[in-house]
Design an enzyme around this catalytic site. Structure first.
Site, PDB file in Angstrom:
ATOM      1  N   GLU A  84       0.769  -1.157   0.108  1.00 55.05           N
ATOM      2  CA  GLU A  84      -0.018   0.013   0.042  1.00 55.05           C
ATOM      3  C   GLU A  84       0.777   1.264   0.038  1.00 55.05           C
ATOM      4  OE1 GLU A  84      -3.952  -1.790   1.551  1.00 55.05           O
ATOM      5  OE2 GLU A  84      -1.936  -2.429   2.295  1.00 55.05           O
ATOM      6  N   LEU A  85       2.215   1.145   0.326  1.00 53.51           N
ATOM      7  CA  LEU A  85       2.907   2.423   0.271  1.00 53.51           C
ATOM      8  C   LEU A  85       3.104   2.816  -1.242  1.00 53.51           C
ATOM      9  CD1 LEU A  85       5.128   4.272   0.802  1.00 53.51           C
ATOM     10  CD2 LEU A  85       6.702   2.451   0.394  1.00 53.51           C
TER      11      LEU A  85
END
Length: 941
Positions: free
Chosen positions: A873-874
């Site tokens: 998700e970064l």
């Protein structure tokens, strides 16, 4: 039905096919022959997953009617390209270069690329990209870059400039963790031998019955007066039409809302609607028939009589004073979460040297996985209901199915099929529960369901849109003094994952900066548009839409370069986040130091290459995300020593394309290092709830972290049991002889390792780990049309120790590509357009830059399995705002409401020329921010 016999030469062999010349497509005929390597995604020629070569030319076989193909034509499919022992260079390169993630699109890309190389064995990268654009080959996982890398590498082999060995992964001794070892499933995927859900329907024993859903699509909000299934029941082949009256359970899709301030509990969504339609994609019945065609024909005959109700298609409409309640038991705003830190932000902002304000909208984004929703169901030999589907939350979905259909959870068995990606929507168990409801009616035959892409788009959830009013201030030196925000988050009519989403908004506004004073409120409400569900980066993306835009706006007003302004304000050692807790790590300065020369070079290049017709710009955005679901997160795996000395790993690390297989292999091999096992001595048994312990949902970038720690626990238990007094290890036979168990459960539990956000103040730090990043976007804006092209993305990321290089790079490229399309084109808002990939803004290869550069810090975590954190998700957190900031840098206009389509950019430029600024008025959420905060203070929970 009039059938015809004809011959085609398929993969060099003459094959007889029996076909319906009027209805059959080439894809249909090939798949009926068992050649299911030819995939069907969209079904209307928009995705290229069905690409084959016909008479030397690549075509999309899902739209090529058999009647248009001359008899004895030559057809090449993926099954004829190579074998496991004799791969084509393209197949090997796709494996080695990480071009295979979910793998659903891989056969189509390989066939398309083969046709290209048959014509031009020495293409440039741009020619490869133009070819895939022309032939509409879509990939949502890879960001396209690894696919082009693989084609270029294969072409070198085919030209004789490299060998197959040169493009084949070479192991570094017996090391797996931290390497670029390809994922175990890649071989089957490049051969077209991996059976996804729609492939399995051709291979089920027992004469399967077919399902078709009934979506009335007569309204987005209405009372149901009558559902007439009688015309459908008498249609040919119909076995049963299942409606709500047939449901044995509670007829709800249950996703509990775990938040003390929520006025809704998560029991709002009907499995089969009976008294009310809440949204356009609701299902009122499922037809069970002998064939798919018969099921679909009967579904069209179901008649639904309604009484229309007011339709609230946006959060702003639903919270007006005269709006009726969508759910009687709660106002349309059903959950509120504050964040309070320091002094009231309004007072600090009033006294600050400089401040800005804005209202920002993050759009309703479709996941657009190339494979839609498909599944099979049957009863196994032990009397278990078996649902084979795309679940990315096996344990959670079991509970939802069991309650919904009225079966004990121990009798519900969920198996994840090989899955053509989801990016979050497959966490919702609604379609699996529909299958369960039909299985309760049919006990003696297997069932199969494949939604059309249009049905899938309207049935599945989307990223929820958010409206945010916000202000930000700083002192005379540019240091941030206060943040104020009021966020209205739209969930559609159902509350799925509400608490998780609002948690992320309230934690990632202003991340990763030090802001001493914060007054914020998150409001969550229902509408009649499609429901919101998990999507990579859920919640944080919408927060960054506002906070990272404001960082640029405040920097501009202060006359400070936006990169320098961020460097001034990134949190330093010991400083805390907006939830009053210290950051767990402080890699921000190192990330900025790595990005600085690249930023300076990009800015200089943009200035040099801008023209009167095409303006170039550069934008920056900081980002990040947490790892794990919070203090209640829990994961289990099991390791078993086998008689031949191998070890089997059992888990439910659901693989949606991110690489659960290579992740499992890597952590197991590393955890069992003292045993000296080779990687081929580790067997994987995954994603079958009957055989595997519950490892938890594949979401929140948690899988590697949670399963990694659980694997270490299981490995230590197994090795302790195997270890003799002299330090050597027992064999399986020796353990059995001594009565020592050979299978051990590994557990990792987060209880006691954090603090949930206080529902009254927003103070807390629920999750155990984080990841951090900075993104730079380079864009070109056509001044005449407003069309923005992203020509490059650079990311510097910190995810701790990398477990598998290809998997992390794949998540980076894929996440970044979603960010670019989120910024510029992807939106599910218009229901008529939203049923197709193109209508919902699918990005083709020329919409995504070939220049995607990812730089990873080497920063092993003190707390993390083998020093790892999470990663996925970064890379979809804030890159979209870097694109929006780059547009402003290029042409001096800010797009406040996503996506930045050409007409929006053009209108903003025209307004600027008139001396105006196009921006939304401050959104009205029904009450004043500070009145609400005072109300919460006065009524704590």
């Amino acid at each position: 039905m009039a059938l015809k016999k004809m011959f085609l030469t398929i993969n060099g062999v003459q094959r007889m096919i029996i076909c319906d010349r009027e209805k059959d497509t080439l894809a249909t005929a090939l798949r009926r022959l068992g050649l299911t390597g030819t995939k069907v995604g969209c079904g209307v020629g928009q995705c290229g997953s069905c690409s084959v070569i016909l008479e030397g030319k690549v075509i999309r076989s899902c739209t090529r009617k058999i009647k248009s193909i001359p008899e004895h034509s030559k057809v090449e499919t993926i099954e004829g390209v190579g074998t496991a022992r004799n791969l084509h260079p393209l197949q090997q390169a796709f494996i080695t270069y990480g071009s295979v993630q979910c793998g659903f699109c891989s056969p189509g890309f390989i066939m398309s690329a083969k046709a290209l190389l048959d014509e031009n064995i020495n293409p440039t990268r741009e020619q490869v990209r133009e070819w895939f654009q022309k032939h509409r080959n879509v990939c949502r996982c890879t960001g396209y870059k690894p696919i082009v890398d693989a084609v270029m590498a294969a072409a070198k082999v085919m030209r004789g400039e490299a060998t197959m060995e040169d493009i084949t992964y070479k192991a570094d001794g017996n090391q797996v963790y931290g390497t670029a070892r390809p994922r175990p499933a890649a071989l089957a995927k490049v051969l077209g031998q991996c059976d996804y859900g729609d492939d399995l329907k051709y291979k089920l024993p027992g004469d399967p019955l077919h399902l078709a859903i009934v979506q009335p699509r007569v309204a987005s909000h209405a009372k149901i007066l009558n559902i007439d299934i009688a015309p459908a029941e008498v249609m040919p082949g119909v076995v049963k039409v299942v409606t709500a009256k047939d449901i044995k359970g509670i007829n709800k899709v249950v996703v509990p809302v775990d938040h003390p301030r929520s006025k809704l509990d998560g029991f709002e969504r009907p499995l089969l609607a009976s008294d009310r339609i809440y949204r356009y994609g609701d299902v009122v019945a499922v037809v069970i028939a002998e064939t798919e065609e018969e099921a679909r024909a009967a579904a069209e005959m179901v008649k639904v009589e309604i009484e229309p109700l007011p339709e609230y298609m946006s959060f702003l409409d639903a919270v007006t004073p005269d709006a009726i309640r969508i759910h009687e038991k709660s106002p349309n705003i059903y959950l509120k979460q504050p964040v309070l830190k320091g002094e009231p932000a309004k007072d600090v902002i009033a006294d600050s040297h400089c401040s800005i304000e804005g209202s920002f909208y993050s759009s309703r984004e479709a996941h657009l996985s190339v494979e839609g929703d498909s599944m099979q169901g049957y009863w196994d030999e032990d009397g278990n209901m078996v649902i084979q589907c795309k679940s990315q939350a096996i344990g959670f979905n079991r509970a939802s199915v069991a309650a919904g259909v009225g079966l004990p959870i121990e009798k519900v068995r969920i198996i994840e099929n090989p899955t053509g990606a989801s990016f979050g929507w497959a966490a919702s168990g609604a379609s699996y529960a529909l299958m369960g409801a039909c299985l309760m009616e049919i006990k003696d035959r297997p069932l199969t369901l494949t939604m059309s892409y249009d049905e899938f788009m309207h049935f599945s959830g989307k990223r929820g849109p958010i409206y945010i009013n916000s202000r930000l201030s700083c002192d005379e030196k540019g240091k941030l003094t206060a943040l104020e925000f009021d966020a209205g988050h739209e969930r559609g009519p159902y509350t799925e994952f509400s608490a998780h989403i609002i948690d992320k908004i309230m934690r990632f506004m202003g991340f990763p900066y030090y802001i001493p004073n914060v007054s914020g409120l998150g409001r969550v409400g229902v509408t009649n548009h499609n429901f919101a569900t998990a999507y990579r980066g859920f919640g944080c993306c919408q927060a960054y839409t506002a906070s990272e835009a404001m960082m640029d706006m405040l920097a501009e007003k202060m006359g400070i370069d936006p990169f320098k302004f961020r460097c001034i304000n990134i949190a330093r050692e010991g400083q805390d986040n907006i939830n009053s807790y210290p950051f767990k790590e402080y890699p921000m300065e190192e990330m900025m130091d790595k990005m600085r020369p690249l930023y300076q070079e990009a800015v200089a290049k943009a200035k040099a290459e801008s023209t009167d017709k095409v303006k170039r710009g550069v934008g920056i955005a900081m980002g990040g995300f947490n790892v794990t679901l919070g203090t209640f997160d829990h994961a289990e795996v099991a390791l078993e020593l086998n008689p031949d000395g191998t070890v089997t790993h059992f888990n439910t690390w659901e693989d949606q394309g991110q690489g659960g297989d290579i992740g499992t292999l890597a952590v197991t091999h590393e955890a069992l290092k003292p045993l000296g096992l080779r990687d081929d001595q580790i067997r994987l048994c995954m994603n079958d709830s009957l055989l595997c312990p519950d490892t938890g949902i594949a979401a929140g970038s948690r899988s590697h972290y949670m399963a990694g720690f659980a694997t270490i626990d299981a490995a230590n238990k197994l090795m302790d049991a195997m270890r003799k007094a002299d330090g050597t290890y027992r064999t399986h036979a020796e353990m059995v002889a001594e009565g020592i168990p050979t299978k051990y459960l590994g557990v990792y539990d987060c209880a006691g390792s954090g603090s949930e956000l206080d529902p009254n103040t927003g103070v807390g730090d629920p999750t155990q780990a984080y990841m951090y990043g900075v993104f730079m976007a380079e864009v070109a804006v056509d001044v005449e049309t407003g069309k923005t092209t992203c020509i490059g993305i650079t990311a510097v990321g910190d995810v701790g120790k990398i477990g598998n290089i290809l998997a992390v790079e794949g998540q980076a490229y894929g996440g970044i590509s979603h960010s670019v399309s989120y910024a510029l084109q992807t939106e599910y808002n218009d229901l008529k357009k939203g049923g197709s990939m193109i209508g919902a803004g699918i990005p083709y290869i020329m919409d995504i830059p070939d220049k995607i550069d990812v730089i990873m810090l080497d920063n092993p975590r003190k707390v993390g399995p083998f020093g790892s954190s999470g990663c996925s998700e970064l890379f979809q957190s804030s890159g979209h705002v870097a694109v929006i900031n780059a547009i402003n840098n290029a042409v001096g206009v800010r797009i406040y409401e996503l996506p930045a389509r050409p007409e929006k950019v053009k209108a903003a430029m025209e307004a600027k020329a008139r001396g105006e600024e196009l921006k939304p008025k401050k959104y009205f959420f029904g009450s004043d921010l500070y009145d609400e905060l005072e109300e919460i203070k006065a009524n704590p929970v």
